[in-house]
Scaffold this active site. Structure first.
Site, short mmCIF file in Angstrom:
data_model
loop_
_atom_site.label_atom_id
_atom_site.label_comp_id
_atom_site.label_asym_id
_atom_site.label_seq_id
_atom_site.Cartn_x
_atom_site.Cartn_y
_atom_site.Cartn_z
N GLU A 1 0.80 -1.23 0.00
CA GLU A 1 0.00 0.00 0.00
C GLU A 1 0.84 1.28 0.00
O GLU A 1 0.73 2.11 0.92
CB GLU A 1 -0.98 -0.04 1.19
CG GLU A 1 -1.86 -1.29 1.15
CD GLU A 1 -2.75 -1.45 2.38
OE1 GLU A 1 -2.72 -0.58 3.27
OE2 GLU A 1 -3.46 -2.47 2.45
N ASN B 1 1.92 -4.66 -3.35
CA ASN B 1 0.53 -5.06 -3.13
C ASN B 1 -0.27 -3.80 -2.79
O ASN B 1 0.13 -3.04 -1.90
CB ASN B 1 0.52 -6.05 -1.94
CG ASN B 1 -0.82 -6.69 -1.69
OD1 ASN B 1 -1.49 -7.13 -2.62
ND2 ASN B 1 -1.24 -6.73 -0.43
N HIS C 1 -10.67 -5.76 -1.98
CA HIS C 1 -11.65 -5.76 -0.89
C HIS C 1 -12.89 -5.09 -1.46
O HIS C 1 -12.94 -3.87 -1.63
CB HIS C 1 -11.11 -4.99 0.32
CG HIS C 1 -9.99 -5.72 1.00
ND1 HIS C 1 -10.18 -6.87 1.74
CD2 HIS C 1 -8.66 -5.47 1.04
CE1 HIS C 1 -9.03 -7.29 2.21
NE2 HIS C 1 -8.08 -6.47 1.80
N GLU D 1 -6.36 -10.20 -1.93
CA GLU D 1 -7.05 -10.14 -0.64
C GLU D 1 -8.57 -10.07 -0.84
O GLU D 1 -9.26 -9.25 -0.21
CB GLU D 1 -6.59 -8.92 0.17
CG GLU D 1 -5.10 -8.86 0.41
CD GLU D 1 -4.68 -7.75 1.37
OE1 GLU D 1 -5.54 -7.12 2.01
OE2 GLU D 1 -3.46 -7.51 1.45
N ASP E 1 -12.39 -10.14 -0.76
CA ASP E 1 -13.62 -10.43 -0.01
C ASP E 1 -14.70 -9.48 -0.50
O ASP E 1 -14.41 -8.49 -1.17
CB ASP E 1 -13.44 -10.40 1.52
CG ASP E 1 -12.72 -9.18 2.04
OD1 ASP E 1 -12.68 -8.15 1.34
OD2 ASP E 1 -12.20 -9.23 3.18
#
Ligand code: G3I
Length: 375
Positions: free
Chosen positions: A185, A226, A262, A290, A292
């Site tokens: 990030e 990432n 996300h 990641e 979801d």
């Protein structure tokens, strides 16, 4: 004369007792075998853990492998790994890659300077090796989950600590962890660099510094950046794209770019596929790292679950449409262990399985899309 009970008119006691003792020994052996069978069955039940029904169909890891050798991964919660047999069974059964959700982060490894606790990361590495799983090392240099002593560092002391941290972690795990989120990030939503001790103390150059240090410590590992919320083409992904292009042009070691994904029911942005493709064209691997899909507590169950399945399916389809997409990792696979409710109150149910490890429609959607992507 009183007769010794072990003697019978001069016949050796052993020959008198042989048939009986053999029967006794046989019975004892049968008892032991029966006990072993019961223990094994009991262990199997424990291993499955509490669940209403087993997960049906071909395991995700098999489907992902058939779909062009992709990986299907999940973040792993250390508490669940330690204490929940059902969780461990689905983890090993369904996934071919693991990412430590927290245990490899600096704040958990070394809360006090010089006192490093490797136990959580060691546990996951051992589990992954036992079950033939790849591991994503998450994460070496980030702005969050830093120990207070790191956040207080100034100037060259910050640089030296960053170098030492990267070297120490890679020295321990470079033989077992082959893919690293070296930088996590680096950007804020507007495309400027995210505020951090690295940014304030070392300036923009900290990203290449981290990557070069990682390469020197692990000459063959796959080194990644990432990023959060960079799936759409927009200010943040444009800034990331410019950085990656610049790093590649200058020969800085960088092997992949992870898109966290996300998501919510708004789904993957329509530009996600084009975005992944433009990064891949720079000569890096890509992956969803990641995934979801958070639901609001008020969303009506059946409709929300159906739409959520659509979003998961879309993520899989998008990855499969890009040859350099290595796979997708979900950020936890059961609603029981998801970061969402704790961080975004009023939201949750973001994962593939419900809190009792039962498949939600999203699980079936992932199975279908991976099966359709068979090469
Ligand atoms: O370590 C403390 C423990 O000592 C204390 O008892 C406990 C009490 O709440 O908290 C523990 O810290 C928690 C930490 O995870 C380690 O378990 C924090 O409260 C908790 O907020 C923290 O959350 C993690 C979060 O990163 C931190 O930003 C989530 O579990 C984790 O899922 C999340 O993961 C990040 C990725 O690394 C990067 N991308 C975004 C993603 C979601 O935020």
């Amino acid at each position: 004369m009183a007769r010794h009970p072990d003697h019978d008119g001069g016949r050796p006691a052993i020959s008198r007792l042989r048939p009986r003792s053999l029967t006794v020994a046989l019975a004892a052996l049968l008892l032991v075998l029966a006990a072993i069978v019961v223990a094994v069955q009991q262990h199997e039940e424990d291993h499955r853990g509490p669940r209403a029904q087993p997960l049906a169909g071909t395991p995700l890891r098999t489907l992902a492998r058939r779909a062009g050798g992709r990986l299907i991964g999940t973040a792993v919660d250390d508490g669940a790994l330690r204490h929940e047999p059902g969780y461990r069974a689905d983890l090993a059964g369904q996934f071919s890659s693991v990412t430590p959700e927290n245990v490899l982060k600096w704040a958990l490894l070394e809360p006090t300077r010089g006192k490093v606790d490797w136990s959580g990361a060691d546990r996951l590495v051992a589990f992954a090796r036992r079950h033939d799983m790849a591991i994503r090392g998450h994460t070496l240099v980030w702005w969050d989950q830093l120990p207070a002593w790191v956040q207080a560092l100034k100037g060259n002391a910050a640089r030296q600590a960053m170098h030492a941290h990267i070297r120490a972690v890679l020295h321990r795990y470079r033989r077992t962890i082959r893919t690293w989120d070296v930088v996590n990030e680096p950007f804020a939503d507007d495309g400027r660099r995210h505020a951090s001790v690295w940014q304030s103390q070392l300036g923009d150059g900290w990203v290449q510094d981290a990557l070069r240090t990682a390469r020197a410590a692990d000459p063959t590992g796959s080194l990644w950046i990432n990023e959060f919320d960079a799936e759409a083409i927009g200010p943040k992904s444009d800034a990331l794209y410019a950085l990656v292009k610049d790093l590649k042009a200058r020969g800085v070691p960088l092997d992949g770019v992870g898109f966290q994904a996300h998501l919510t029911l708004h789904g993957l942005p329509p530009t996600a596929l084009a975005n992944l493709r433009r990064f891949a064209a720079l000569g890096v691997d890509v992956a969803f790292t990641e995934v979801d899909v958070a639901l609001a507590d008020g969303d009506p169950a059946s409709d929300a679950l159906r739409r959520q399945a659509g979003v998961y399916g879309d993520v899989a389809r998008t990855c499969l449409a890009v040859s350099r997409c290595r796979g997708l990792t979900v950020w936890g696979f059961t609603d029981e262990h998801s970061w969402i409710p704790g961080t975004q109150p009023g939201n949750g149910r973001a994962d593939l399985l419900d809190g009792r490890l039962r498949a939600k429609p999203a699980f079936g959607a992932l199975q279908r899309e991976l099966a359709a992507g068979r090469g």
